[in-house]
Design a protein around this motif. Structure first.
Motif, PDB file in Angstrom:
ATOM      1  N   PRO A  26     -50.093  16.700  -4.096  1.00 58.92           N
ATOM      2  CA  PRO A  26     -49.029  17.566  -4.592  1.00 58.92           C
ATOM      3  C   PRO A  26     -48.098  16.894  -5.608  1.00 58.92           C
ATOM      4  O   PRO A  26     -47.290  17.569  -6.222  1.00 58.92           O
ATOM      5  CB  PRO A  26     -48.249  17.939  -3.331  1.00 58.92           C
ATOM      6  N   LEU A  27     -48.195  15.596  -5.756  1.00 57.98           N
ATOM      7  CA  LEU A  27     -47.282  14.898  -6.657  1.00 57.98           C
ATOM      8  C   LEU A  27     -47.958  13.634  -7.192  1.00 57.98           C
ATOM      9  O   LEU A  27     -48.652  12.931  -6.461  1.00 57.98           O
ATOM     10  CB  LEU A  27     -46.002  14.516  -5.879  1.00 57.98           C
ATOM     11  N   THR A  28     -47.740  13.386  -8.476  1.00 56.35           N
ATOM     12  CA  THR A  28     -48.242  12.151  -9.072  1.00 56.35           C
ATOM     13  C   THR A  28     -47.040  11.409  -9.645  1.00 56.35           C
ATOM     14  O   THR A  28     -46.225  12.015 -10.331  1.00 56.35           O
ATOM     15  CB  THR A  28     -49.226  12.474 -10.226  1.00 56.35           C
ATOM     16  N   LEU A  29     -46.942  10.121  -9.325  1.00 60.32           N
ATOM     17  CA  LEU A  29     -45.826   9.370  -9.923  1.00 60.32           C
ATOM     18  C   LEU A  29     -46.271   8.006 -10.441  1.00 60.32           C
ATOM     19  O   LEU A  29     -47.311   7.487 -10.053  1.00 60.32           O
ATOM     20  CB  LEU A  29     -44.640   9.270  -8.964  1.00 60.32           C
ATOM     21  N   CYS A  30     -45.442   7.475 -11.342  1.00 53.56           N
ATOM     22  CA  CYS A  30     -45.738   6.167 -11.917  1.00 53.56           C
ATOM     23  C   CYS A  30     -45.044   5.110 -11.057  1.00 53.56           C
ATOM     24  O   CYS A  30     -43.830   5.164 -10.852  1.00 53.56           O
ATOM     25  CB  CYS A  30     -45.236   6.081 -13.355  1.00 53.56           C
ATOM     26  N   GLN A  31     -45.830   4.152 -10.601  1.00 57.68           N
ATOM     27  CA  GLN A  31     -45.262   3.146  -9.700  1.00 57.68           C
ATOM     28  C   GLN A  31     -44.350   2.178 -10.436  1.00 57.68           C
ATOM     29  O   GLN A  31     -43.540   1.502  -9.834  1.00 57.68           O
ATOM     30  CB  GLN A  31     -46.379   2.369  -9.013  1.00 57.68           C
ATOM     31  N   LYS A  32     -44.531   2.110 -11.732  1.00 58.43           N
ATOM     32  CA  LYS A  32     -43.704   1.162 -12.483  1.00 58.43           C
ATOM     33  C   LYS A  32     -42.320   1.743 -12.795  1.00 58.43           C
ATOM     34  O   LYS A  32     -41.303   1.162 -12.439  1.00 58.43           O
ATOM     35  CB  LYS A  32     -44.424   0.774 -13.769  1.00 58.43           C
ATOM     36  N   CYS A  33     -42.313   2.940 -13.409  1.00 61.82           N
ATOM     37  CA  CYS A  33     -41.011   3.466 -13.853  1.00 61.82           C
ATOM     38  C   CYS A  33     -40.512   4.635 -13.001  1.00 61.82           C
ATOM     39  O   CYS A  33     -39.401   5.119 -13.196  1.00 61.82           O
ATOM     40  CB  CYS A  33     -41.078   3.903 -15.309  1.00 61.82           C
ATOM     41  N   GLY A  34     -41.322   5.085 -12.071  1.00 62.74           N
ATOM     42  CA  GLY A  34     -40.880   6.165 -11.198  1.00 62.74           C
ATOM     43  C   GLY A  34     -41.039   7.560 -11.806  1.00 62.74           C
ATOM     44  O   GLY A  34     -40.638   8.548 -11.212  1.00 62.74           O
ATOM     45  N   HIS A  35     -41.646   7.653 -12.992  1.00 59.98           N
ATOM     46  CA  HIS A  35     -41.839   8.966 -13.629  1.00 59.98           C
ATOM     47  C   HIS A  35     -42.648   9.899 -12.728  1.00 59.98           C
ATOM     48  O   HIS A  35     -43.652   9.500 -12.159  1.00 59.98           O
ATOM     49  CB  HIS A  35     -42.566   8.781 -14.963  1.00 59.98           C
ATOM     50  N   ARG A  36     -42.168  11.121 -12.612  1.00 60.92           N
ATOM     51  CA  ARG A  36     -42.896  12.124 -11.837  1.00 60.92           C
ATOM     52  C   ARG A  36     -43.382  13.210 -12.774  1.00 60.92           C
ATOM     53  O   ARG A  36     -42.631  13.652 -13.636  1.00 60.92           O
ATOM     54  CB  ARG A  36     -41.978  12.763 -10.790  1.00 60.92           C
ATOM     55  N   GLY A  79     -45.660   4.059 -20.562  1.00 60.74           N
ATOM     56  CA  GLY A  79     -46.861   3.609 -21.264  1.00 60.74           C
ATOM     57  C   GLY A  79     -47.774   2.711 -20.447  1.00 60.74           C
ATOM     58  O   GLY A  79     -48.836   2.304 -20.908  1.00 60.74           O
ATOM     59  N   GLU A  80     -47.381   2.389 -19.222  1.00 62.93           N
ATOM     60  CA  GLU A  80     -48.175   1.489 -18.389  1.00 62.93           C
ATOM     61  C   GLU A  80     -49.470   2.183 -17.921  1.00 62.93           C
ATOM     62  O   GLU A  80     -49.442   3.355 -17.561  1.00 62.93           O
ATOM     63  CB  GLU A  80     -47.321   1.084 -17.175  1.00 62.93           C
ATOM     64  N   ALA A  81     -50.567   1.451 -17.966  1.00 63.12           N
ATOM     65  CA  ALA A  81     -51.830   2.025 -17.492  1.00 63.12           C
ATOM     66  C   ALA A  81     -52.029   1.676 -16.023  1.00 63.12           C
ATOM     67  O   ALA A  81     -51.437   0.728 -15.510  1.00 63.12           O
ATOM     68  CB  ALA A  81     -52.992   1.502 -18.320  1.00 63.12           C
ATOM     69  N   ASP A  82     -52.844   2.440 -15.327  1.00 64.99           N
ATOM     70  CA  ASP A  82     -53.242   2.163 -13.934  1.00 64.99           C
ATOM     71  C   ASP A  82     -52.092   2.114 -12.941  1.00 64.99           C
ATOM     72  O   ASP A  82     -52.192   1.459 -11.908  1.00 64.99           O
ATOM     73  CB  ASP A  82     -54.007   0.821 -13.836  1.00 64.99           C
ATOM     74  N   LYS A  83     -50.987   2.725 -13.277  1.00 68.04           N
ATOM     75  CA  LYS A  83     -49.889   2.700 -12.310  1.00 68.04           C
ATOM     76  C   LYS A  83     -49.607   4.091 -11.723  1.00 68.04           C
ATOM     77  O   LYS A  83     -48.667   4.273 -10.952  1.00 68.04           O
ATOM     78  CB  LYS A  83     -48.596   2.182 -12.994  1.00 68.04           C
ATOM     79  N   LEU A  84     -50.397   5.063 -12.126  1.00 72.51           N
ATOM     80  CA  LEU A  84     -50.150   6.425 -11.636  1.00 72.51           C
ATOM     81  C   LEU A  84     -50.747   6.587 -10.238  1.00 72.51           C
ATOM     82  O   LEU A  84     -51.906   6.244 -10.015  1.00 72.51           O
ATOM     83  CB  LEU A  84     -50.747   7.453 -12.592  1.00 72.51           C
ATOM     84  N   THR A  85     -49.931   7.048  -9.320  1.00 73.79           N
ATOM     85  CA  THR A  85     -50.395   7.183  -7.941  1.00 73.79           C
ATOM     86  C   THR A  85     -50.254   8.612  -7.463  1.00 73.79           C
ATOM     87  O   THR A  85     -49.255   9.269  -7.751  1.00 73.79           O
ATOM     88  CB  THR A  85     -49.528   6.368  -6.956  1.00 73.79           C
ATOM     89  N   ALA A  86     -51.234   9.037  -6.675  1.00 73.45           N
ATOM     90  CA  ALA A  86     -51.180  10.350  -6.057  1.00 73.45           C
ATOM     91  C   ALA A  86     -50.381  10.238  -4.765  1.00 73.45           C
ATOM     92  O   ALA A  86     -50.565   9.308  -3.995  1.00 73.45           O
ATOM     93  CB  ALA A  86     -52.592  10.829  -5.743  1.00 73.45           C
ATOM     94  N   CYS A  87     -49.445  11.167  -4.557  1.00 67.76           N
ATOM     95  CA  CYS A  87     -48.643  11.141  -3.334  1.00 67.76           C
ATOM     96  C   CYS A  87     -48.944  12.355  -2.480  1.00 67.76           C
ATOM     97  O   CYS A  87     -48.875  13.484  -2.969  1.00 67.76           O
ATOM     98  CB  CYS A  87     -47.162  11.161  -3.673  1.00 67.76           C
ATOM     99  N   GLY A  88     -49.215  12.126  -1.255  1.00 66.98           N
ATOM    100  CA  GLY A  88     -49.432  13.228  -0.311  1.00 66.98           C
ATOM    101  C   GLY A  88     -50.829  13.811  -0.432  1.00 66.98           C
ATOM    102  O   GLY A  88     -51.536  13.566  -1.406  1.00 66.98           O
ATOM    103  N   PRO A  89     -51.223  14.571   0.592  1.00 60.76           N
ATOM    104  CA  PRO A  89     -52.580  15.098   0.575  1.00 60.76           C
ATOM    105  C   PRO A  89     -52.649  16.581   0.189  1.00 60.76           C
ATOM    106  O   PRO A  89     -51.769  17.358   0.482  1.00 60.76           O
ATOM    107  CB  PRO A  89     -53.006  14.960   2.027  1.00 60.76           C
ATOM    108  N   GLY A  90     -53.756  16.943  -0.480  1.00 63.66           N
ATOM    109  CA  GLY A  90     -54.197  18.326  -0.599  1.00 63.66           C
ATOM    110  C   GLY A  90     -55.590  18.377   0.031  1.00 63.66           C
ATOM    111  O   GLY A  90     -56.111  17.331   0.451  1.00 63.66           O
ATOM    112  N   VAL A  91     -56.191  19.539   0.078  1.00 65.80           N
ATOM    113  CA  VAL A  91     -57.507  19.627   0.745  1.00 65.80           C
ATOM    114  C   VAL A  91     -58.558  18.724   0.118  1.00 65.80           C
ATOM    115  O   VAL A  91     -59.412  18.187   0.820  1.00 65.80           O
ATOM    116  CB  VAL A  91     -58.073  21.069   0.784  1.00 65.80           C
TER     117      VAL A  91
END
Ligand code: ADP
Ligand code: ZN
Length: 746
Positions: free
Chosen positions: A449-459, A497-509
């Motif tokens: 349900p949410l994707t955020l950047c672990q480096k800068c916190g961008h949602r 601009g950071e690569a590989d820092k985007l994380t998926a938060c929470g589950p969907g089906v």
């Protein structure tokens, strides 16, 4: 038409002249609440309900002849300036009862009558000249084509049964182009022929009868008596999942058929499975007439006419089936009556279950509301005696209802990055080992349900809505569930601009399915989610695969909660039991959670052995959760009904929501405040708000809400009409929509 031309025409036809001045009130399917007067056509005033062509502004439009003028035109029109009806269409007229029904709905929902009538005209083909459709068929005894190809051979093999098929469907069946079919026509192997009009099948009330249990027999007697009574009556058929409600109401259907009446069975769209149609066919010897969004234009036209002529005896359909032109409707069954899908939330805001009751009262016949988890509204009506209450207490197979246990996520959480807690994994493992099916339920589409950047916190947020973008990994997209905005999943954070820092938060089906595939590599998995299954037809295929036990673990959104019967399903796991409880402002949040969890867990162990339901929750002591776990429906009902009563919430009070929206944030707020200021003072009515809506922006439109709250005996519609008539016309792009009996508070 010019006045001069009209005079000439009248001079030529003396009998028409005699009727000069005869006016026809015509209602147009547009957002207006009044009829317009037209001059009758030369053949006289068409009967009420007739479809006619009339000039309207610069256009010619289809309208409906009303039996009396409605609404007040801005200024009286000089009869000499009246325009004439330019044609009467060959479509069957709407029954007069449909006109009364439309007026009732418009009066109740405050929607313009024209918009209600529009819903009764939802089969465009009916209003077009009927032309025979052509297809192709094999020429008996024709020589083989001079040049044979595998594609040609496939086409000829399929056509060898002698049926007449549309070119396109023949080509599709043979997996070739229509060019191949054309080639075979040129070669003289196929020939064009008119496709005969399909007739509606005639159900046979006594095609198959079954032996009923004692409880079922009693229920059937009550329903038959209601049908025989020939008056308006509402019966709540309240029976646990698998108790035989469908079998029981089929007997009422049979009775209405015996009496020569038409029948409507309403189901939530998603429950219109081939399983249901197959059962109907077993019972009545032919499939019912289906009405839903997946029908083609010509099918809609054919069915609409069939209902109007009375040829269609039993219609099974989604909420819109209520607006078909029944000539002699004698019974409505609303199955899964508690289902939120019966509420329509755009244009005309109506609750189809409630409108079915209205339709039955106008037509003076019986309506059956069936559910294993009836709505609070229906419960209260049954308790106060407004509805008959017929109860089926146990499952027909004798199996007990599933045993429900909570998995307390505070004590037994899943491992980091996982979503299934150890007891649930253990349950699935055991079920798999016994060769039975498991179902995992999570009411959330997509991967996360949410994707955020672990480096800068961008949602990642939707640019047009107040909502996170949901990752859909299968489709490689980030999607907004409110407006459909979508974006390819980016590789880099657009903010830092950071690569590989985007994380998926929470589950969907999708994420749960991924975990299941990792944990149970040998299991066959089926994922049921509306965005992954393009339509009703594909959905039916998936359901059939599950029924045939071609899947071991099923993961699904609320699509799986509705009415399916999977004999080998033994374990149901609820991934997030708390999901529905958080919706603070929604007075039905508790009820909906109870219904959903009860219905989903009720899929377990229906046929043979007692099933199990495991609910992952952080709130095992929440009263709704506790009632589910202990199977204590009465406790839930008592508490819920007491709360509704104390808070004057439905059905003890009436609610109406006003939603103001605009692209301009200030304009929306200003108008909302202005509306609030103009509320006529009334002791019995409370106005809450305006406040910014919980989803403050949708599709770029800023939204403000007001809620009017009144006791049940107050005519809230009248109040609203008086209130809104004090408003100056709303200008610009500001829109106001009125939602009587709202189900959504977002
Ligand atoms: P519900 O609609 O209450 O969930 P159904 O009508 O689907 O229940 O019945 C559950 C199952 O039990 C179905 O497979 C149905 O065919 C079967 N069943 C119910 N009543 C009978 C009966 N009297 N005789 C034979 N089978 C029955
Ligand atoms: Zn959006």
């Amino acid at each position: 038409m010019k006045a001069a031309a009209l005079t000439n025409l009248l001079d030529l036809q003396p009998d028409v002249k005699a009727r000069q001045g005869e006016c026809v009130p015509v209602l147009l399917p547009v957002a207006l609440d009044q009829t317009y007067d037209y001059l009758a056509p030369p053949e006289g005033v068409p009967p009420p309900g007739s479809f006619v062509l009339v000039p309207f502004g610069p256009q010619s439009r289809i309208g409906i002849v009303w039996d009396e003028p409605r609404g007040t035109p801005a200024k009286p029109i000089d009869p000499a300036k009246l325009k004439a009806v330019t044609g009467t269409l060959d479509a069957p007229p709407l029954p007069v009862l449909s006109l009364r029904f439309a007026e009732w709905i418009a009066g109740y929902t405050l929607a313009p009558l024209g918009m209600v009538v529009r819903m009764m005209m939802s089969a465009r083909e009916v209003f077009e000249p009927q032309k025979p459709r052509f297809g192709v068929t094999i020429v008996e005894g024709a020589a083989m084509p001079p040049r044979m190809t595998p594609a040609r051979q496939r086409v000829l093999d399929i056509a060898s049964d002698g049926l007449i098929r549309a070119k396109s469907s023949l080509a599709q069946e043979a997996a070739c182009t229509t060019g191949v079919v054309d080639g075979l026509i040129t070669a003289g192997c196929l020939v064009e022929a008119a496709i005969p009009q399909k007739r509606c099948p005639i159900p046979e009330p006594h095609h198959r009868t079954i032996e009923l249990s004692e409880d079922q027999e009693r229920a059937v007697m009550a329903l038959r008596a209601a049908v025989d009574g020939g008056t308006f009556a509402v019966t709540l058929l309240d029976g646990v999942t698998g108790s035989g409600k469908t079998e029981v109401y089929y007997e009422a259907v049979a009775r209405a058929l015996e009496r020569g009446r038409q029948v409507l069975i309403m189901l939530p769209e998603i429950a219109l499975t081939s399983q249901f149609m197959g059962r109907f066919q077993d019972r009545f010897g032919c499939p019912p007439v289906e009405w839903h969004s997946a029908l083609s234009g010509p099918e809609r036209g054919r069915i609409w006419r069939g209902v109007a002529t009375g040829e269609a005896r039993v219609v099974v359909g989604a909420r819109s089936a209520l607006f078909l032109p029944y000539t002699d409707l004698g019974l409505i069954v609303v199955d899964e009556e508690h289902d939120g899908g019966f509420k329509q939330d755009d244009r005309v805001h109506y609750q189809a279950r409630d409108m079915a009751v209205v339709r039955a009262s106008l037509g003076r016949f019986s309506v059956v509301l069936a559910s294993a988890t009836p709505s609070i509204e229906s419960h209260v009506n049954a308790r106060t005696g407004r509805y008959n209450h017929v109860v089926l207490p146990g499952r027909f197979s004798g199996t007990e209802l599933p045993e429900i246990e909570a998995i307390d996520l505070r004590r037994e959480p899943p491992e980091k990055g996982r979503w299934l807690a150890p007891p649930l994994v253990e349950g699935i493992t055991e079920t798999l080992a016994r060769g039975q099916q498991s179902l995992l339920f999570l009411n959330r589409r997509g991967y996360a349900p949410l994707t955020l950047c672990q480096k800068c916190g961008h949602r990642f947020e939707c640019p047009q809505c107040t909502a996170w973008l949901v990752e859909h990994r299968f489709r490689k997209k980030l999607n907004c569930h409110h407006c459909g905005f979508s974006l390819p999943i980016p590789e880099k954070c657009p903010s830092c601009g950071e690569a590989d820092k985007l994380t998926a938060c929470g589950p969907g089906v999708e994420r749960v399915a991924e975990e299941v595939a990792e944990r149970f590599p040998e299991a066959r998995i089926e994922l049921l989610s509306s965005d992954l299954i393009p339509g009703l037809t594909e959905m039916r295929r998936v359901i059939e695969r599950i029924e045939r036990h071609e899947a071991d673990i099923i993961i699904g959104t609320q699509l799986v909660a509705k009415g399916h019967h999977f004999p080998d399903l033994n374990l149901v796991g609820i991934v997030d039991g708390d999901l529905g409880l958080a919706q603070g402002a929604d007075p039905r949040a508790g009820e909906r959670t109870f219904q959903l969890l009860h219905q989903v867990t009720g899929r377990a162990g229906r046929a043979f052995a007692r099933g199990r339901g495991l609910i992952q929750t952080h709130l095992p002591d929440h009263p709704v959760m506790a009632a589910i776990i202990h199977g204590d429906r009465e406790a839930f009902l008592e508490r819920e009904i007491a709360q509704r009563q104390a808070g004057l919430l439905p059905p003890y009070g009436r609610l109406a929501a006003l939603i103001v929206s605009s692209r301009d944030k200030q304009a929306a707020e200003m108008i909302a405040r202005d509306i609030a200021h103009r509320a006529p003072p009334a002791e019995q009515i409370r106005i809450l708000g305006p406040t910014e809506a919980p989803i403050a922006i949708i599709r770029g439109r800023h939204r403000w809400r007001l809620l009017a709250k009144a006791r049940r005996d107050i005519d809230i519609q009248n109040y609203l009409r008086a209130w809104l008539s004090r408003m100056p016309p709303i200008k610009g792009d500001v829109r106001l929509s009125v939602d009587i009996d709202p189900y959504s508070f977002l």
